[in-house]
Scaffold this motif. Structure first.
Motif, PDB file in Angstrom:
ATOM      1  N   GLN A  64     -39.544 -73.757  30.154  1.00  0.00           N
ATOM      2  CA  GLN A  64     -38.622 -74.886  30.275  1.00  0.00           C
ATOM      3  C   GLN A  64     -39.138 -76.010  29.382  1.00  0.00           C
ATOM      4  O   GLN A  64     -40.304 -76.408  29.481  1.00  0.00           O
ATOM      5  N   VAL A  65     -38.273 -76.484  28.487  1.00  0.00           N
ATOM      6  CA  VAL A  65     -38.651 -77.489  27.498  1.00  0.00           C
ATOM      7  C   VAL A  65     -37.575 -78.565  27.400  1.00  0.00           C
ATOM      8  O   VAL A  65     -36.466 -78.396  27.894  1.00  0.00           O
ATOM      9  N   THR A  66     -37.925 -79.632  26.689  1.00  0.00           N
ATOM     10  CA  THR A  66     -36.987 -80.703  26.373  1.00  0.00           C
ATOM     11  C   THR A  66     -36.760 -80.712  24.867  1.00  0.00           C
ATOM     12  O   THR A  66     -37.713 -80.569  24.095  1.00  0.00           O
TER      13      THR A  66
ATOM     14  N   GLU B  45     -32.458 -80.312  28.423  1.00  0.00           N
ATOM     15  CA  GLU B  45     -33.466 -79.416  28.994  1.00  0.00           C
ATOM     16  C   GLU B  45     -33.003 -77.985  28.740  1.00  0.00           C
ATOM     17  O   GLU B  45     -31.849 -77.640  29.026  1.00  0.00           O
ATOM     18  N   LEU B  46     -33.899 -77.167  28.200  1.00  0.00           N
ATOM     19  CA  LEU B  46     -33.571 -75.785  27.857  1.00  0.00           C
ATOM     20  C   LEU B  46     -34.571 -74.825  28.459  1.00  0.00           C
ATOM     21  O   LEU B  46     -35.715 -75.182  28.726  1.00  0.00           O
TER      22      LEU B  46
ATOM     23  N   LYS C 166     -31.249 -71.025  26.544  1.00  0.00           N
ATOM     24  CA  LYS C 166     -30.246 -71.290  27.574  1.00  0.00           C
ATOM     25  C   LYS C 166     -30.432 -72.698  28.113  1.00  0.00           C
ATOM     26  O   LYS C 166     -31.560 -73.180  28.218  1.00  0.00           O
ATOM     27  N   PRO C 167     -29.332 -73.357  28.489  1.00  0.00           N
ATOM     28  CA  PRO C 167     -29.472 -74.685  29.087  1.00  0.00           C
ATOM     29  C   PRO C 167     -29.964 -74.585  30.518  1.00  0.00           C
ATOM     30  O   PRO C 167     -29.694 -73.611  31.215  1.00  0.00           O
ATOM     31  N   VAL C 168     -30.704 -75.591  30.955  1.00  0.00           N
ATOM     32  CA  VAL C 168     -31.086 -75.691  32.371  1.00  0.00           C
ATOM     33  C   VAL C 168     -29.855 -76.222  33.096  1.00  0.00           C
ATOM     34  O   VAL C 168     -29.255 -77.217  32.683  1.00  0.00           O
ATOM     35  N   ILE C 169     -29.471 -75.544  34.188  1.00  0.00           N
ATOM     36  CA  ILE C 169     -28.319 -76.020  34.948  1.00  0.00           C
ATOM     37  C   ILE C 169     -28.718 -76.260  36.401  1.00  0.00           C
ATOM     38  O   ILE C 169     -29.707 -75.778  36.854  1.00  0.00           O
TER      39      ILE C 169
END
Length: 146
Positions: free
Chosen positions: A115-117, A69-70, A143-146
């Motif tokens: 937000q995407v995959t 997820e980004l 950026k990565p989703v955290i």
């Protein structure tokens, strides 16, 4: 002595003189060609797209994998920068609202947040989605989703 941050390869990361300076790292390649035909949000029927990164930053994709997820930051290049109030979701029955209280693309600094995959990876591109960005939209960061 030069106190600017250095890249890992030893070069300067840039001289901005204290001003914000953005350099696109890539571009969106989408079947969506017109802003008026794009959904308001990715979750509202937006397609998957190819995010093509510039060869100079392709190494920065290392470590990403399908399923990640980004957050994609884009420059909404067709947005108007002189708009400060809008009817939310372009609905004239809603009262005019300041753009900072909305997700309108029209705003002083038209930065898109998506937000995407990750669906698939290539050497210098990612298949991502869903995302409502139109074809040719510059990408300013990933950026990565955290």
């Amino acid at each position: 002595m030069d106190k600017r941050p250095k890249s890992r390869k030893g070069g300067s990361l840039g001289k901005t003189g204290g001003r914000a300076q953005l350099t696109p790292i890539g571009v969106i390649r989408s079947v969506l060609k017109e802003q008026s035909k794009a959904p308001k949000q990715g979750s509202e029927g937006a397609p998957d797209v190819w995010l093509e990164v510039r060869p100079v930053v392709a190494q920065a994709l290392d470590g990403l994998k399908a399923g990640d997820e980004l957050i994609i930051l884009t420059w909404l290049h067709r947005a108007r920068r002189d708009i400060l109030k809008v009817h939310p979701r372009s609905d004239p029955s809603r009262p005019l609202t300041g753009v900072f209280a909305t997700r309108s693309p029209d705003r002083p600094n038209p930065i898109g947040l998506h937000q995407v995959t990750v669906r698939e990876l290539g050497r210098s591109r990612l298949r991502i989605g869903p995302i409502e960005a139109i074809d040719g939209t510059p990408v300013i960061d990933i950026k990565p989703v955290i």
